[in-house]
Each structure stands twice: as C-alpha cells, then as structure tokens.
Design an enzyme around this catalytic site. Structure first.
Site, PDB file in Angstrom:
ATOM      1  N   LYS A  43     -92.230 -68.529 -13.629  1.00 50.47           N
ATOM      2  CA  LYS A  43     -91.719 -67.305 -14.243  1.00 50.47           C
ATOM      3  C   LYS A  43     -91.967 -66.125 -13.300  1.00 50.47           C
ATOM      4  CE  LYS A  43     -92.252 -64.860 -18.716  1.00 50.47           C
ATOM      5  NZ  LYS A  43     -92.981 -64.885 -20.000  1.00 50.47           N
ATOM      6  N   SER A 118     -90.172 -64.690 -24.100  1.00 54.06           N
ATOM      7  CA  SER A 118     -89.619 -64.156 -22.884  1.00 54.06           C
ATOM      8  C   SER A 118     -89.468 -65.162 -21.746  1.00 54.06           C
ATOM      9  CB  SER A 118     -90.496 -62.999 -22.403  1.00 54.06           C
ATOM     10  OG  SER A 118     -91.793 -63.481 -22.086  1.00 54.06           O
ATOM     11  N   SER A 142     -94.144 -66.422 -26.147  1.00 50.74           N
ATOM     12  CA  SER A 142     -93.132 -66.505 -25.086  1.00 50.74           C
ATOM     13  C   SER A 142     -92.997 -67.834 -24.363  1.00 50.74           C
ATOM     14  CB  SER A 142     -93.388 -65.425 -24.046  1.00 50.74           C
ATOM     15  OG  SER A 142     -92.799 -64.230 -24.479  1.00 50.74           O
TER      16      SER A 142
HETATM   17  N1  GLN Z   1     -91.446 -61.833 -28.244  1.00 51.81           N
HETATM   18  C1  GLN Z   1     -92.746 -61.220 -28.175  1.00 51.81           C
HETATM   19  C2  GLN Z   1     -92.602 -59.822 -27.650  1.00 51.81           C
HETATM   20  O1  GLN Z   1     -91.537 -59.385 -27.571  1.00 51.81           O
HETATM   21  C3  GLN Z   1     -93.666 -62.064 -27.361  1.00 51.81           C
HETATM   22  C4  GLN Z   1     -93.543 -61.880 -25.911  1.00 51.81           C
HETATM   23  C5  GLN Z   1     -94.494 -62.697 -25.095  1.00 51.81           C
HETATM   24  O2  GLN Z   1     -95.136 -63.614 -25.605  1.00 51.81           O
HETATM   25  N2  GLN Z   1     -94.600 -62.343 -23.836  1.00 51.81           N
HETATM   26  O3  GLN Z   1     -93.532 -59.154 -27.328  1.00 51.81           O
END
Ligand code: GLN
Length: 447
Positions: A43, A118, A142
């Site tokens: 990532k 994400s 994420s």
């Molecule tokens: N979807 C969550 C957010 O928007 C989690 C994001 C993550 O785990 N990096 O913050």
C-alpha cells in the site's frame, strides 16, 4: 504462494481496468530467503526505499521514500519481491478508494462497484490474481472491509504485533499494518514474518509470534459470540443479515458453538471513532506544511505558505477530518468530545473483556452492506457506517480477520472474527476452521 508467477504485461493490462497500482517497481529480496522471488505489492502509505510514498495525496505526489518500513524489510529478508505500490484512499481516510488523488480503484468483481477501502488497491490486486498477497494498513477496518468487498482474506493483527515504523501515521493509537491474501494460511505466514519487537517503534510488543505451527489444528469446542445488537441496529442490509444467519447455521451444523451476547457500547463505535481518529489525524498531518515534505506552494509569508500548500495538497475528505479533529481537540470542546470518546473506548474494552472470558472470538458480518456501486452512497455518514463492525478491534487493539463466507447476487460476502489481544494464533486457527467450512472463493477474471 512460492511459485506464484507475476506477469507484468498482464498486470498492467488488468490495472488499466481497475486502477489499483500507483507504481510498478521491482525490488528484489534476499536471494537466500525461503520465499525468494515471491511477489507482493505494498500500500502506498508504507515506505519502501526506491519507490514513492504518495499516500494517494497530491501533497506527497512526488515524495520519494527515504527508508524501508520494518515490516517490508523483514519480508525482503525472507526473499519476497516488492512489485510496486497500491492505490488507497488519501492518507487511508475512507472506505471506498474514492478519496484517492489518483482516481478510484474498481472492484474486480464488478467494475461499477467500489472495492472498499482504504486498502482497496491492495484488495483488488489480490482479487485480480496479480499477486498472492499485498500489504495494507488498518485504522478502522481498512484491511478487512476491502478484503470482504473483494472476496479475499484480510487480517489485522494485535496492535503492536507489527512495527509501524515506515507506515505514514493516520491515527497512531489505532493504526496497524495487515495482510490481504487469498487464504488464511498465507496471511498467517506473512504476518508472522513481519511481526515482533522493533526498536524503531516503541509500541511493538516483545513477543516471538508463532502464528503458523498450529494453524491446522482445530480448536475443540470452538465458541463464538454474536452481538445481539446486530439484529437491532439500523443501517444493516437485510441481505447481509439473511446471509449471516445462513452462515451461522452452517457453523452450528459443523459443531461450532455460536451464542448471542450483548455488546452494549457497540452502537457508539462509529461515533467515538470519528472523534478519536480525526483528532489524532489532525495532529499527525500537521507535519505536511510545505516545508519539510512534498508539495510547496511558496507564498510571501510562512503562514500563507502553509495555508496555500495544505489547501492545494489535501483533498476534501482529509480536510474534513483535519477540521473535525482540530475541533474535537480544541480546549473548549476537548472534554465534551475527545475525553468522552476515550471513556467510551474503555467501556467498549470492558464489554469485550467480559466476552473473551467465555468465548474464543466475536463473530459478525465484516460490513453491514454489500459493495455499493460508485455514486450509490450519498452522505459521509453512509460511508462511515460501513466500519461499524470493524472499528471495535482497533479501539481495543485486538486481532481481527475477515474471510469470505459466500456470495450474494454474485458479489462476495465476508464474515469477521475478533479475538482477545495477543491471541492472534488462536484467531487464525478459528479463521482457518471457518475457511474449511465456507471454502475459498473462485475469483473473477478481469480481462
Ligand atoms: N474507513 C475508515 C475511515 O475512513 C477506516 C480507514 C482505515 O482503516 N484506514 O477512517
């Protein structure tokens, strides 16, 4: 995993369709390593020297990694080869990949749908069979939510199991590097190699993690807890609930004990996450000021340089989080928001501690909805709700995993297990046991 053949030409063609890879680069691992030349992708918020580290943000568009994250370094030592960097929501803030400055990733199962986020790029490259596994980061779900939306496995270890050195900080008390892979075994192998104490991250635990030796040993009398609130909370798709009930039947038929429990503070998890995570983010992202890293919009004064740089460099969602966090940390509102959220975080922890006295893991669907089409979700709140079941694990620092448990309308569906912190090996064994029941999904052909 060992003999996986990485086909660069094919990967590029697939990527033209799914937009999951930001940068192709080849960084070879140790020739004598057990996994020499096994490919993986990282990532693009995890530093790998010789690649950029854009965090899918304009503010870091031309930023080159100056060192390699400990987690990646350990994989390189074991012989694995980095093949490039994957797309994500900007600074990992989002659950759909739509906040990336480089365009959204598309779900290999249906290009009209979001891959989740994400770590959507990392999920999509595994689902599109480009690599056997990819690294992601997980602050509120994420790794696990995109894994579920893409029909693969997503494992977030205990907080402190894997070093965050080299992971661009979003919310430091919640962030953890995780693995997206086709099956539980590969997730366990990769996580085990990355785990362990690192002098460069004082939050890493001094434990010699063994995640693999007993993986195939079934847990006798495996006992799972389902929060009864799942059936009462709003916003959960009926199809998801029906499938989940069906899954429970299969588990019971296989002799697994599944019982209802109560997690009274479950309903507050999204609210407290959207106080704690933005608070930490607003502080962490203050370093992107146009002076030290990345983009600089030179103005007459230092203050206007900061302002112009940040205004140009950050996207909407990141700005929204910084605003929210600056507000909830401000002296007038600190007690009403941040301090209160921290208290509820403790109460949630107590809820889980009680359950773990009697159960091996808590079972839920991974996401309350199926992967939506682009444009289908309208408000930020609808996006935020997607993390309802994944956030608790980050709040209590516990290991958690999503595994596929079937399909609905030809879309993958995932279930989610959380175990007690440090009991990652047990969690993975339970997940493997469930994987044996539900099987591994056949993945779609993108080309
Ligand atoms: N979807 C969550 C957010 O928007 C989690 C994001 C993550 O785990 N990096 O913050």
């Amino acid at each position: 995993m060992k003999n996986f053949n990485f086909d660069l030409e094919k990967a590029k063609k697939i990527n033209n369709k799914i937009n999951a890879i930001i940068e192709f680069t080849r960084i070879d691992g140790n020739k004598d390593g057990k996994y020499y030349s096994t490919p993986f992708l990282v990532k693009d918020n995890i530093q790998v020297k010789g690649t950029k580290n854009t965090c899918a943000s304009k503010i870091l568009e031309n930023y080159n990694s100056t060192y390699t994250a400990t987690a990646v370094e350990r994989l390189l030592n074991a012989g694995f080869t980095v093949m490039g960097k994957t797309n994500l929501d900007e600074f990992a803030m989002g659950g759909s990949n739509e906040t990336s400055a480089f365009g959204a990733v598309k779900n290999p199962w249906d290009l009209k749908r979001i891959p989740g986020g994400s770590s959507g790029g990392s999920a999509a490259v595994v689902a599109a069979k480009i690599v056997p596994f990819a690294l992601g980061s997980d602050t509120g779900g994420s790794v696990r939510q995109p894994a579920s939306f893409c029909g693969i496995v997503g494992f977030k270890p205990t907080y402190g199991a894997i070093s965050r050195y080299g992971l661009s900080a979003f919310a430091s008390s919640l962030d953890q590097i995780g693995v997206l892979s086709r099956n539980v075994e590969n997730a366990a192998i990769v996580a085990e190699i990355m785990s362990g104490r690192d002098e460069n991250d004082s939050t890493t635990l001094d434990i010699k993690w063994d995640l693999t030796s007993n993986l195939n040993k079934e847990i006798e009398g495996l006992k799972l807890a389902i929060p009864k609130e799942i059936f009462e909370l709003e916003g959960i798709d009926k199809k998801v609930l029906d499938m989940f009930k069906d899954n429970i039947k299969s588990l019971k038929n296989a002799g697994i004990i599944v019982e209802e429990v109560s997690i009274p503070h479950l309903k507050y998890t999204v609210s407290i996450y959207y106080i704690i995570a933005p608070s930490e983010a607003s502080s962490n992202l203050s370093r992107y000021d146009g002076i030290r890293f990345g983009l600089r919009k030179e103005e007459k004064t230092i203050k206007t340089t900061y302002m112009k740089t940040r205004d140009n460099g950050f996207g909407m969602e990141v700005k929204r989080r910084i605003f929210m966090g600056a507000f909830t940390l401000s002296s007038a509102y600190y007690d009403a928001y941040y301090a209160k959220a921290a208290k509820i975080r403790n109460l949630l922890n107590n809820d889980f501690e009680k359950i773990f006295e009697n159960y091996d893991a808590v079972l839920t669907p991974t996401s309350p909805i199926l992967p939506p089409k682009f444009g289908e979700l309208k408000s930020p709140l609808q996006y935020y709700l997607m993390d309802l079941f994944t956030i608790p694990a980050n709040m209590i620092g516990a290991p958690a995993i999503s595994i596929p448990s079937g399909k609905i309308d030809n879309l993958p569906f995932g279930i989610h297990l959380i175990s007690k912190p440090i009991e990652d090996a047990k969690l993975l064994r339970a997940a493997k046991q469930l994987e044996n029941i539900f099987g591994i999904l056949d993945l779609p052909e993108v080309l």
